[in-house]
Design a protein around this motif. Structure first.
Motif, short mmCIF file in Angstrom:
data_model
loop_
_atom_site.label_atom_id
_atom_site.label_comp_id
_atom_site.label_asym_id
_atom_site.label_seq_id
_atom_site.Cartn_x
_atom_site.Cartn_y
_atom_site.Cartn_z
N SER A 107 -47.76 21.42 -10.81
CA SER A 107 -49.06 22.09 -10.81
C SER A 107 -48.97 23.53 -10.32
O SER A 107 -49.88 24.33 -10.56
N SER A 108 -47.87 23.87 -9.63
CA SER A 108 -47.72 25.22 -9.10
C SER A 108 -46.28 25.40 -8.63
O SER A 108 -45.50 24.44 -8.55
N VAL A 109 -45.94 26.64 -8.26
CA VAL A 109 -44.61 26.92 -7.71
C VAL A 109 -44.46 26.21 -6.37
O VAL A 109 -43.38 25.68 -6.05
N GLN A 110 -45.53 26.18 -5.60
CA GLN A 110 -45.48 25.50 -4.31
C GLN A 110 -45.22 24.01 -4.49
O GLN A 110 -44.51 23.39 -3.69
N ASP A 111 -45.76 23.45 -5.55
CA ASP A 111 -45.52 22.04 -5.85
C ASP A 111 -44.04 21.79 -6.10
O ASP A 111 -43.47 20.79 -5.64
N ILE A 112 -43.41 22.70 -6.80
CA ILE A 112 -41.97 22.58 -7.06
C ILE A 112 -41.19 22.65 -5.75
O ILE A 112 -40.28 21.84 -5.50
N ASP A 113 -41.54 23.60 -4.89
CA ASP A 113 -40.84 23.75 -3.60
C ASP A 113 -41.01 22.50 -2.74
O ASP A 113 -40.05 22.05 -2.09
N ASN A 114 -42.21 21.96 -2.74
CA ASN A 114 -42.46 20.76 -1.92
C ASN A 114 -41.64 19.57 -2.42
O ASN A 114 -41.06 18.81 -1.61
N ARG A 115 -41.58 19.40 -3.71
CA ARG A 115 -40.80 18.29 -4.28
C ARG A 115 -39.31 18.48 -4.01
O ARG A 115 -38.59 17.51 -3.74
N ALA A 190 -30.06 23.23 -7.26
CA ALA A 190 -29.85 23.94 -8.53
C ALA A 190 -30.89 23.51 -9.56
O ALA A 190 -31.44 24.36 -10.29
N ARG A 191 -31.17 22.21 -9.64
CA ARG A 191 -32.13 21.73 -10.64
C ARG A 191 -33.53 22.27 -10.39
O ARG A 191 -34.20 22.75 -11.31
N TYR A 192 -33.96 22.20 -9.14
CA TYR A 192 -35.30 22.69 -8.83
C TYR A 192 -35.40 24.21 -8.95
O TYR A 192 -36.46 24.75 -9.27
N GLU A 193 -34.28 24.89 -8.70
CA GLU A 193 -34.30 26.35 -8.87
C GLU A 193 -34.46 26.70 -10.35
O GLU A 193 -35.17 27.65 -10.69
N GLN A 194 -33.82 25.94 -11.22
CA GLN A 194 -34.00 26.16 -12.66
C GLN A 194 -35.43 25.89 -13.07
O GLN A 194 -36.03 26.65 -13.84
N ASP A 195 -35.97 24.77 -12.59
CA ASP A 195 -37.36 24.44 -12.92
C ASP A 195 -38.31 25.52 -12.39
O ASP A 195 -39.28 25.90 -13.06
N ARG A 198 -38.07 28.70 -14.60
CA ARG A 198 -38.70 28.49 -15.91
C ARG A 198 -40.21 28.38 -15.78
O ARG A 198 -40.95 28.87 -16.63
N TYR A 199 -40.67 27.71 -14.74
CA TYR A 199 -42.11 27.58 -14.54
C TYR A 199 -42.76 28.95 -14.37
O TYR A 199 -43.80 29.24 -14.95
N ILE A 200 -42.11 29.80 -13.58
CA ILE A 200 -42.65 31.16 -13.38
C ILE A 200 -42.64 31.92 -14.70
O ILE A 200 -43.61 32.63 -15.03
N ALA A 201 -41.57 31.78 -15.48
CA ALA A 201 -41.48 32.48 -16.76
C ALA A 201 -42.58 32.02 -17.73
O ALA A 201 -43.07 32.80 -18.54
N LEU A 202 -42.95 30.75 -17.65
CA LEU A 202 -43.96 30.20 -18.56
C LEU A 202 -45.38 30.52 -18.12
O LEU A 202 -46.29 30.58 -18.96
N THR A 203 -45.59 30.70 -16.83
CA THR A 203 -46.96 30.86 -16.32
C THR A 203 -47.29 32.29 -15.88
O THR A 203 -48.47 32.63 -15.76
#
Length: 211
Positions: A107-115, A190-195, A198-203
């Motif tokens: 739902s957000s970049v913060q969501d990615i960091d939390n996960r 590494a996986r979450y950094e890629q996500d 890409r999330y930032i590039a898409l949004t």
């Protein structure tokens, strides 16, 4: 009877001449010979075999253009280009699905960091347990080593020798577990950094294209 015959004759005469002749309009086939001169015929000239040729109307217009048969090299190149085109289309479809899945997952970049942090925390907990177990095994191995020192000049009991071998095996296996956990943590990062990228590039329209 005479009236019916007269009607049929009048109907035949009234058909436009163009409609009658178009069904029987001759075809003309043309192609250039080796010197560039045009060779034409109402059947395909022998010189046109294996070449591209034009089918002409009696008025000189081109009805259709027939391409020359492909050489084996041209056919192989066309098939390779077609495979490459399909592979690129498949790649683009896969990338579209991956991007859509990414946007639906977070739902957000913060969501990615939390996960990411939660996933790393879980593996780090397992890593600490593995490291603690390794320390225990090392302590046991040291005790066996001290015990074995009493048998430097005489035969070591079979049970002690077996315990030493088992201890070495357990230490090696436990160290493998530790290495796996450490690699898991790096892979998660590494996986979450890629996500994340890409999330930032898409949004974010200001973000650079990462493809």
């Amino acid at each position: 009877m005479m009236r019916r015959l007269l009607f049929c004759l009048l109907a035949a005469v009234s058909v436009p001449a163009g409609a009658q002749s178009s069904a029987k309009a001759p075809r003309v086939f043309c192609c250039p010979d080796a010197s560039g001169h045009q060779i034409c015929g109402d059947v395909l000239p022998e010189q046109c075999y294996g070449k591209s040729y034009r089918e002409m109307s009696p008025q000189g217009g081109v009805r259709r253009l027939v391409e020359a048969p492909l050489t084996p090299e041209q056919l192989a190149r066309r098939e390779a280009e077609e495979r490459a085109r399909k592979a690129e289309q498949a790649r683009q479809r896969a990338e579209t699905r991956r991007n859509q899945s990414l946007l639906e997952t977070y739902s957000s970049v913060q969501d990615i960091d939390n996960r990411r942090d939660k996933a790393i925390e879980s593996v780090q907990s397992e890593l600490k347990q593995a490291e603690a177990r390794y320390v225990q095994l090392q302590a046991r191995r040291q005790g066996l080593t001290r015990e074995a020192e009493f048998y430097q000049k005489r035969s070591m009991p079979v049970a002690l020798a077996n315990s030493l071998r088992e201890s070495d095996s357990e230490l090696a296996a436990q160290w493998s577990v530790i290495e796996v956990k450490r690699r898991d943590i790096e892979n998660i990062r590494a996986r979450y950094e890629q996500d994340r990228a890409r999330y930032i590039a898409l949004t974010d329209p200001r973000a650079p294209d990462i493809r």
